[in-house]
Design a protein around this motif. Structure first.
Motif, PDB file in Angstrom:
ATOM      1  N   LEU A   6       9.787   3.374  -0.342  1.00 18.67           N
ATOM      2  CA  LEU A   6       9.386   3.099  -1.720  1.00 18.67           C
ATOM      3  C   LEU A   6       9.402   1.603  -2.009  1.00 18.67           C
ATOM      4  O   LEU A   6       8.505   1.073  -2.670  1.00 18.67           O
ATOM      5  CB  LEU A   6      10.305   3.831  -2.702  1.00 18.67           C
ATOM      6  CG  LEU A   6      10.142   5.343  -2.827  1.00 18.67           C
ATOM      7  CD1 LEU A   6      11.185   5.887  -3.801  1.00 18.67           C
ATOM      8  CD2 LEU A   6       8.737   5.716  -3.288  1.00 18.67           C
ATOM      9  N   ASN A   7      10.433   0.922  -1.528  1.00 23.66           N
ATOM     10  CA  ASN A   7      10.530  -0.517  -1.758  1.00 23.66           C
ATOM     11  C   ASN A   7       9.375  -1.251  -1.086  1.00 23.66           C
ATOM     12  O   ASN A   7       8.718  -2.109  -1.682  1.00 23.66           O
ATOM     13  CB  ASN A   7      11.873  -1.019  -1.244  1.00 23.66           C
ATOM     14  CG  ASN A   7      12.121  -2.478  -1.596  1.00 23.66           C
ATOM     15  OD1 ASN A   7      12.666  -3.231  -0.791  1.00 23.66           O
ATOM     16  ND2 ASN A   7      11.749  -2.905  -2.788  1.00 23.66           N
ATOM     17  N   GLY A   8       9.105  -0.921   0.180  1.00 29.49           N
ATOM     18  CA  GLY A   8       7.977  -1.534   0.875  1.00 29.49           C
ATOM     19  C   GLY A   8       6.650  -1.203   0.214  1.00 29.49           C
ATOM     20  O   GLY A   8       5.757  -2.053   0.122  1.00 29.49           O
ATOM     21  N   PHE A   9       6.527   0.026  -0.277  1.00 27.78           N
ATOM     22  CA  PHE A   9       5.305   0.458  -0.943  1.00 27.78           C
ATOM     23  C   PHE A   9       5.082  -0.348  -2.226  1.00 27.78           C
ATOM     24  O   PHE A   9       3.964  -0.813  -2.500  1.00 27.78           O
ATOM     25  CB  PHE A   9       5.394   1.947  -1.267  1.00 27.78           C
ATOM     26  CG  PHE A   9       4.196   2.499  -1.962  1.00 27.78           C
ATOM     27  CD1 PHE A   9       3.053   2.839  -1.250  1.00 27.78           C
ATOM     28  CD2 PHE A   9       4.189   2.690  -3.330  1.00 27.78           C
ATOM     29  CE1 PHE A   9       1.931   3.353  -1.888  1.00 27.78           C
ATOM     30  CE2 PHE A   9       3.077   3.209  -3.984  1.00 27.78           C
ATOM     31  CZ  PHE A   9       1.947   3.535  -3.253  1.00 27.78           C
ATOM     32  N   ALA A  10       6.125  -0.529  -3.023  1.00 23.53           N
ATOM     33  CA  ALA A  10       5.999  -1.248  -4.287  1.00 23.53           C
ATOM     34  C   ALA A  10       5.589  -2.698  -4.068  1.00 23.53           C
ATOM     35  O   ALA A  10       4.685  -3.215  -4.737  1.00 23.53           O
ATOM     36  CB  ALA A  10       7.313  -1.179  -5.061  1.00 23.53           C
ATOM     37  N   ILE A  11       6.253  -3.363  -3.129  1.00 26.52           N
ATOM     38  CA  ILE A  11       5.925  -4.763  -2.872  1.00 26.52           C
ATOM     39  C   ILE A  11       4.537  -4.886  -2.256  1.00 26.52           C
ATOM     40  O   ILE A  11       3.760  -5.792  -2.601  1.00 26.52           O
ATOM     41  CB  ILE A  11       6.989  -5.397  -1.957  1.00 26.52           C
ATOM     42  CG1 ILE A  11       8.358  -5.355  -2.644  1.00 26.52           C
ATOM     43  CG2 ILE A  11       6.623  -6.830  -1.611  1.00 26.52           C
ATOM     44  CD1 ILE A  11       8.391  -5.986  -4.022  1.00 26.52           C
TER      45      ILE A  11
END
Length: 401
Positions: free
Chosen positions: A22-27
Motif C-alpha cells: 500500500l505504501n509503495g502503491f500510494a507513493i
C-alpha cells in the motif's frame, strides 16, 4: 532447532506485506501523476522542486514522531492509523490549484508516508522475531511491487483520460478500506515470544546509542546510492552513452527489476550467511556494478552494471532496519526512526549531490561518490555482528535445523 510458526505471526506477516505494498502503491501513484498535478497547480519546475523538499521534510518529521509513538501506543494502532492518513492525503494533490494548496497537501502526504514507513518497518521487526529465519527483505520487495502496480494503474487511467482528482481519490478510498480491514491481523511486540528474551544479559561490544548512529550512517550511504540510480540511471544512458529516451528507460528498469528480485531472494541468503555478510558483500557487488557503469561505454555491459548495482543494494537496508529494531525492544520504534530517517535523508540527498557534481565533471565520474560509499559500507558492515547477537543465533538455529 527451528520452532514452528503459529497462525498469528503468519497472518501478521501477510498483513505487513499488504501495508508495504500500500505504501509503495500510494507513493507510486503520486509520482506518475506529478506532471498533471504540476500543470493543474500552475507551477514551474523550480517551484515543484521546492515543494518536493517540503514533501521530504514532512516525511522525515513523520518518521521522528511515529517512532516514539509506536513505542507508546504500539504498532498495531499506529500502522493502520498512518495507512488511513496516507489514504486521505491522496485526495489533496489532485484538487490542488495553486502552489500553496499543493504545498499543504504535500505536508500531509509526506507526514503520513513517513509515519507509515517507520510504523510498518517496526511491525515487520516484531513479526520477524517470531520466525526462525530472516523475512525483512521480502517486505521491502512488496513496496516495489506496490509501486509497479501504481505505475500500471496510473498509466491506464491517464490514457483513459480519468481526471487526476478522481483516480487519486478512488485509490485513497482503497487505501483507507484495506488499511482498516488489515489492521485486525497486526500483532504487538509482546504477543509472540521473541527469541531474544534469553539474551538480554549478554554484553554488547558497543552501546545501542552509538550503534544506532553507525547503522544510520550505513543506511544513509546505501540509500544515497539507491537515490542516485532512481534519478540518474536513465540520464546516464541518454547523456553519457547517447541513447534514445526510450532506450534510456531500460537503465533504471534493469536496476529496479534486479533490486526487486534481490529482495525476494535476500531472506533465504541471509539465513545462511547472516545480515552482516548481506550488507558487506551486497555493498561490494554494488560497488563493482556501478564501477562497471562508470568505465564501460557499451550499452549491454552498462545494463548489466546497473543490474548488479540494484542486486547489490537489494538486501542491505532491510538488514540495517532489522538490526536497529532489535537493539532495544523497549524503544524499537524510536531507534528505527533514527535509522530510517537518516536513510531517507540519503535517498533525498543523493540525486541533488550528483546533480551538483555533474556541473563540474562528467556524470559518470560523479558516480564515483556512491561507489566510495559502497566501499565504506563494505568495510564497516561487520558492525552488525557486535550489536545484534539475536540475529546471529537466528541464523545458527536455521542452519542446525
Amino acid at each position: 532447532m527451528t520452532t514452528a510458526v503459529s497462525a498469528l505471526p503468519r497472518a501478521a506477516r501477510v498483513a505487513t506485506w499488504v501495508y508495504f505494498a500500500l505504501n509503495g502503491f500510494a507513493i507510486g501513484l503520486w509520482v506518475v501523476h506529478i506532471p498533471n498535478i504540476e500543470h493543474a497547480a500552475g507551477i514551474s519546475h523550480s517551484t515543484l522542486g521546492l515543494l518536493l523538499l517540503v514533501l521530504g521534510g514532512a516525511a522525515f518529521a513523520g518518521m521522528q514522531v511515529a517512532g516514539p509513538l509506536a513505542d507508546r501506543v504500539g504498532q498495531r494502532r499506529l500502522v493502520p492509523a498512518a495507512g488511513v492518513l496516507l489514504g486521505l492525503s491522496l485526495f489533496g494533490p489532485g484538487l490542488a490549484d495553486s502552489w500553496w494548496s499543493l504545498g499543504l497537501t504535500l505536508l500531509v502526504l509526506g507526514f503520513a508516508n513517513g509515519s507509515l514507513d517507520v510504523g510498518m518497518n517496526a511491525h515487520a521487526v516484531v513479526v520477524e522475531r517470531a520466525y526462525p529465519r530472516p523475512i525483512m527483505a521480502a517486505f521491502h520487495a512488496m513496496w516495489s511491487i506496490g509501486g509497479a502496480f501504481a505505475a500500471l494503474i496510473g498509466a491506464a487511467t491517464l490514457k483513459a483520460g480519468v481526471p487526476t482528482a478522481v483516480s487519486m481519490s478512488a485509490c485513497g478510498v482503497l487505501l483507507i478500506v484495506v488499511s482498516l480491514a488489515t489492521a485486525r491481523f497486526l500483532i504487538e511486540a509482546d504477543e509472540p515470544a521473541p527469541a531474544e528474551v534469553e539474551e538480554t544479559d549478554e554484553p554488547r561490544a558497543k552501546t545501542p546509542a552509538k550503534l544506532v548512529w553507525q547503522l544510520g550512517a550505513l543506511a544513509f550511504g546505501l540509500m544515497l546510492a539507491e537515490g542516485v540510480a532512481n534519478d540518474w540511471a536513465a540520464l546516464h544512458f541518454r547523456d553519457v552513452l547517447g541513447t534514445s529516451t526510450s532506450t534510456a528507460a531500460y537503465a533504471y528498469g534493469s536496476f529496479a527489476v534486479a533490486m526487486t528480485i534481490g529482495r525476494f531472494a535476500t531472506d533465504r541468503v541471509a539465513a545462511l550467511i547472516g545480515p552482516a555478510a548481506i550488507v558487506r558483500y551486497g555493498a561490494g557487488l554494488a560497488a563493482i556494478g556501478l564501477t562497471t557503469v562508470i568505465v564501460v561505454p557499451w550499452i549491454p555491459v552498462a545494463l548489466v552494471g546497473w543490474a548488479l548495482f540494484g542486486l547489490g543494494l537489494a538486501g542491505g537496508v532491510p538488514q540495517l532496519f532489522t538490526a536497529a529494531g532489535n537493539l532495544d525492544t523497549r524503544a524499537s520504534g524510536a531507534l528505527m526512526a533514527r535509522v530510517v530517517g537518516l536513510g531517507y535523508v540519503g535517498l533525498l540527498a543523493g540525486p541533488a549531490v550528483i546533480g551538483g557534481l555533474a556541473h563540474w565533471m562528467p556524470l559518470n565520474v560523479a558516480f564515483v561518490l556512491p561507489v566510495v560509499l559502497c566501499v565504506l559500507t563494505f568495510i564497516a558492515a561487520p558492525v552488525l555482528k557486535s550489536g545484534v547477537p539475536a540475529e546471529e543465533k537466528k541464523v545458527d538455529q536455521t542452519l542446525s535445523a
